[in-house]
Motif scaffolding. Structure first.
Motif: not given
Lengths: 258, 313, 335
Positions: C259-269
């Motif tokens: 939850s601290r960088t733009w890439l995290g949510p994409i990878v999580g999704a």
């Protein structure tokens, strides 16, 4: 009082937390260009007074004037925008941001880049970003942290964090700088350097300084005038010599130690 | 007519109340909302069903299975609730305690409890399918009529026996819990921790043990609430607890997060208000609790009986 | 290749859409605000597209609305003409729908956000859960949203699901670039400073309310536009789209991805959306015991839930942390 035209004027300020009156009917004024010390035993209400002045805590009653403007009940960011920068007793940096970013955040009010233009990186925004970065770097140089501009704030040692916090407050380009125990946690060497540093900064940025400090020699040597709080009340106000010889002050400090 | 609606509201409201107690107990001690509470509620209903020796349906791993013995309803309710409580303690041990030991962000704890809820609901579905189950009629009070008329023949106030049982059990639980919290040493320690965890641990109160106890109590009342709803409307599937879980949030916010009397008052109020919704608007009823939740948060976020929120500088 | 696209086309587009939603929830979180409102705006966006393209806004034959509503509705009917049987829905109209959905959700976000964002932490989360539930129950009851049945037969702009990539992929790229850039400029720094320490940020002249509402609104615009696209993609839209379950899921993307960088949510999704399919695929692998295959097939949501729960223990910062990018002096100090 004769000095009603001071830069910061505090009028009959009171703040109660439940039954505890932390600041009780305090009035004084800080004049432009002076270094004003606020001292008093632990729990005397000094930090609460700072929080009242900067709008973090709303007063129960009383009035606050800054640059002749009534700022009673103004919100913290509005007061900051008028030209008041501060540091915190327990250091409140943005821990996961780098030193440079910490300082750049405080330039917010002096920059204009919006969401879309900033994201698109339009020429004006790029220029502004670059200038903000350079300015921040300059401030870091001044506090001797320039070589670690990209280090996250939480990874700095305590004394460096204090200096970084001062650099951040200066990035606001304040008229009035509030320092909450700037010498806390510093070693004697650093403490000695601090007075010189504060005077330099004050001259360089033509500031007015209001500071809380426990270390009595520092305060006495540094401040033009001093206000003493005890149990939330103002018990003395004057130049260092006057305050030092004031019986109420001696009693408050001796009473505290016994 | 009004009296009857009030009775309906009281019955559903008292289930809300004891269900929400489970939420609020944990919130008051740990400052977290345990979203797995709705799943434990569902488990409670299934535990009771299983312990009564009743047979499962055609789907899932346990299709057509049943216990070789069957307990009477009341014993099954009690044992089922105890197992639900122990399950709560188990969850505390495997997830919440390690998270606490690491000083995890409350947000992480929230996500963990949501993950547990998803897992539990699907374990139920995997084991016994998504079918509807119900306790045999008259299981609670054999021989009792299905409903009692408290009015006259001209102006009947008919209340179903199941609703009477729910109200009675809820009142009993509230009395026992109130007594426990106010009159016993452990209960008072619990209250002390809920008011200030740091000070109490300085005072030598064993916080870990109390937290375990809290999870047990929370699971226990959740399990009882699940069985009571199962008695009233049947076990409608593994998702039984989801809508309760969400409404329970409205209840605890209305009453005041962390306030035990608040959970009771909030539960009864929401139950009664829902029952008073006119028939023409009944399809909007489920939104009512959330509208209340939203408004309370905006107007009085500390709820009816909560302590005011003070922001520390 | 064609086989692959036929089998996984739907999944791939779903991954992309879920990643967009994850970024929508990440935006308020960037400013430290735990908002679970994304599915509510997603649902509204979908209804906007469904109502416009299926033309449920038209009055039933014989009834008329009072003026000027009647004229407006008739005008709207000419802008969104009926899609003849067997013809593709114009992509340009789909883009217009996404725009309208985004703007409407943005306006609604300001109205909801201004009062709600005074709340902090769990209280804000609860208020946004209430918002999502209210949207759900209201859409279950309105005639224009098709009540409990919802709106079906939403016209298709493309003959196959995979071709939705023409819109979904550029959409994700734009949103991701937006967030990536935002993290590096003035406004983004202000948002992050609120997450780091709201009081200190305010004392540095950052207006907390303005920036929180801004982040919330940006998230709502993205979720609304994503809903409009999803409505066409899924082909039917009803109250089961955008529920509390979706809130949990999207939150899990963000927290588990990072939850601290733009890439995290994409990878999580990507990971969490693909996981159930991967487990289903694993069940078909030759030679694994029947009971395991059975469990992978029917119990995959159990594994899913447990993974979410336990990843909070093993990856408290999420899989992707900012330090993965910048290996600069000192930042490795923790651990």
């Amino acid at each position: 009082m004769s000095d009603t035209n001071g830069l910061l004027r505090i009028g009959s300020l009171t703040r109660a937390f439940g039954g505890l009156v932390a600041v009780n009917n305090v009035s004084f004024a800080v004049n432009e260009g002076e270094i004003f010390g606020l001292i008093g035993p632990n729990g005397a209400g000094k930090t609460t007074l700072f929080n009242l002045v900067t709008g973090l805590t709303p007063p129960t009653s009383g009035e606050l004037y800054f640059k002749g403007r009534n700022i009673t009940g103004s919100r913290p960011h509005q007061i900051a925008k008028l030209g008041m920068g501060r540091t915190f007793q327990n250091i409140r940096l943005f821990p996961n941001l780098t030193a440079l970013e910490n300082v750049m955040v405080a330039q917010h009010i002096h920059t204009r880049s919006g969401v879309l233009s900033g994201v698109l990186g339009l020429p004006r925004d790029r220029r502004e970003e670059r200038e903000a970065r350079e300015k921040a770097q300059g401030l870091l140089e001044m506090v001797n942290l320039a070589d670690r501009a990209q280090v996250q704030a939480r990874n700095f040692p305590y004394g460096d964090q204090r200096r970084l916090e001062i650099a951040r407050a200066l990035a606001l380009q304040p008229k009035l700088l509030l320092l909450d125990e700037p010498a806390a946690g510093m070693n004697p060497n650093e403490k000695a350097g601090l007075s010189t540093f504060i005077r330099e900064v004050k001259e360089k940025f033509s500031l007015t300084v209001l500071l809380i400090e426990h270390h009595v020699p520092t305060v006495m040597g540094l401040c033009d005038r001093i206000a003493v709080l005890n149990f939330g009340q103002l018990i003395a106000l004057g130049n260092p010599a006057e305050v030092q010889s004031n019986p109420a002050v001696i009693e408050a400090y001796l009473g505290d130690e016994s | 007519m009004l009296a009857q609606q009030l009775a309906n509201g009281l019955a559903i409201g008292s289930v809300y109340a004891i269900f929400a107690l489970g939420y609020t107990l944990i919130f008051s001690i740990l400052g977290i909302i345990n979203f797995a509470h709705g799943a434990i509620f569902t488990l409670g209903a299934y535990f009771t069903y299983t312990l009564m020796g009743l047979q499962f349906g055609f789907n899932g791993l346990l299709a057509q299975q049943k216990l070789p013995f069957g307990l009477p309803f009341w014993v099954a309710l009690l044992v089922g609730a105890v197992i639900a409580g122990l399950f709560g303690v188990f969850l505390e041990r495997i997830i919440f305690r390690p998270l606490r030991a690491r000083g995890a962000d409350p947000l992480l704890t929230l996500v963990a409890s949501l993950g547990l809820a998803v897992a539990i609901v699907n374990i139920i579905q995997y084991l016994v399918g998504a079918e509807t189950y119900s306790y045999p009629s008259g299981a609670a009070l054999p021989g009792a009529p299905a409903s009692v008329n408290f009015g006259t023949t001209e102006a009947p106030v008919i209340i179903r026996t199941a609703q009477l049982i729910i109200i009675a059990v809820a009142v009993l639980i509230l009395i026992v819990l109130t007594f426990f919290i106010n009159r016993t040493k452990t209960g008072r320690a619990l209250r002390a921790v809920s008011e200030d965890a740091t000070t109490s641990s300085l005072l030598g109160i064993n916080t870990n043990q109390l937290i375990r106890l809290t999870f047990f109590l929370s699971g226990f009342v959740g399990g009882v609430a699940g069985t009571l709803v199962g008695l009233n409307v049947g076990i409608t599937g593994p998702y039984l607890g989801i809508s309760f879980g969400l409404k329970g949030l409205a209840v605890i916010v209305l009453g005041g997060l962390g306030s035990i009397p608040g959970a009771v008052v909030g539960g009864l109020l929401i139950g009664i208000v829902e029952a008073l919704v006119p028939a023409s608007l009944v399809s909007y009823r489920d939104a009512l609790a959330f509208a209340i939740l939203f408004i309370v948060l905006l107007v009085r976020p500390q709820g009816l009986l909560g302590r005011p929120l003070i922001q520390k500088v | 290749m064609n086989d692959f696209i036929n089998t996984y086309g739907f999944l791939i587009i779903s991954l992309v859409l879920q990643a967009i939603l994850a970024l929508s929830m990440y935006l308020p979180l960037m400013a430290g605000q735990l908002s679970l409102a994304t599915p509510g705006f997603y649902a509204i966006g979908g209804y906007v597209a469904a109502i416009l393209s299926v033309r449920t806004f038209l009055p039933a034959s014989g009834t008329t609305f009072p003026e000027p509503l009647q004229s407006f509705v008739l005008w709207l009917g000419t802008v969104f003409p009926a899609t003849p049987q067997g013809q593709a829905f114009p992509v340009s109209l789909l883009l217009v729908e996404m725009l309208i959905a985004g703007v409407l959700c943005g306006l609604l976000a300001i109205i909801v956000g201004l009062p709600a964002l005074r709340l902090r932490g769990i209280y804000l989360a609860l208020a946004t859960i209430a918002f999502v539930e209210i949207v759900r129950v209201v859409s279950l009851n309105l005639p224009i949203t098709g009540g409990s049945i919802g709106i079906f037969g939403i016209p298709q702009p493309y003959p196959t699901k995979f071709e939705f990539a023409w819109i979904a992929v550029p959409f994700l790229v734009i949103v991701a670039l937006f967030v990536y850039r935002l993290e590096r400029v003035r406004v983004g720094r202000a948002l992050v400073s609120l997450r780091e320490d709201e009081l200190a940020a305010a004392a540095m002249g950052i207006n907390p309310t303005y920036h929180k509402v801004l982040a919330f609104t940006l998230g709502a615009v993205i979720a609304g536009a994503c809903g409009a696209l999803s409505a066409h993609f899924i082909n039917t839209w009803n109250a089961r789209q955008g529920t509390f379950d979706a809130s949990i899921l999207i939150l899990a993307y963000v927290i588990i991805g990072g939850s601290r960088t733009w890439l995290g949510p994409i990878v999580g999704a990507f990971l969490l959306t693909a996981l159930p399919e991967v487990l289903r695929g694993a069940a078909d692998v030759q030679g694994i015991p029947t009971f395991l295959a059975q469990f992978l097939k029917d119990g995959r949501l159990i594994i899913f839930g447990l993974l979410i729960a336990f990843s909070t223990l093993f990856f408290p910062q999420g899989l992707i942390t900012p330090n993965l990018f910048k290996r600069r002096g000192g930042s490795e100090g923790e651990r």
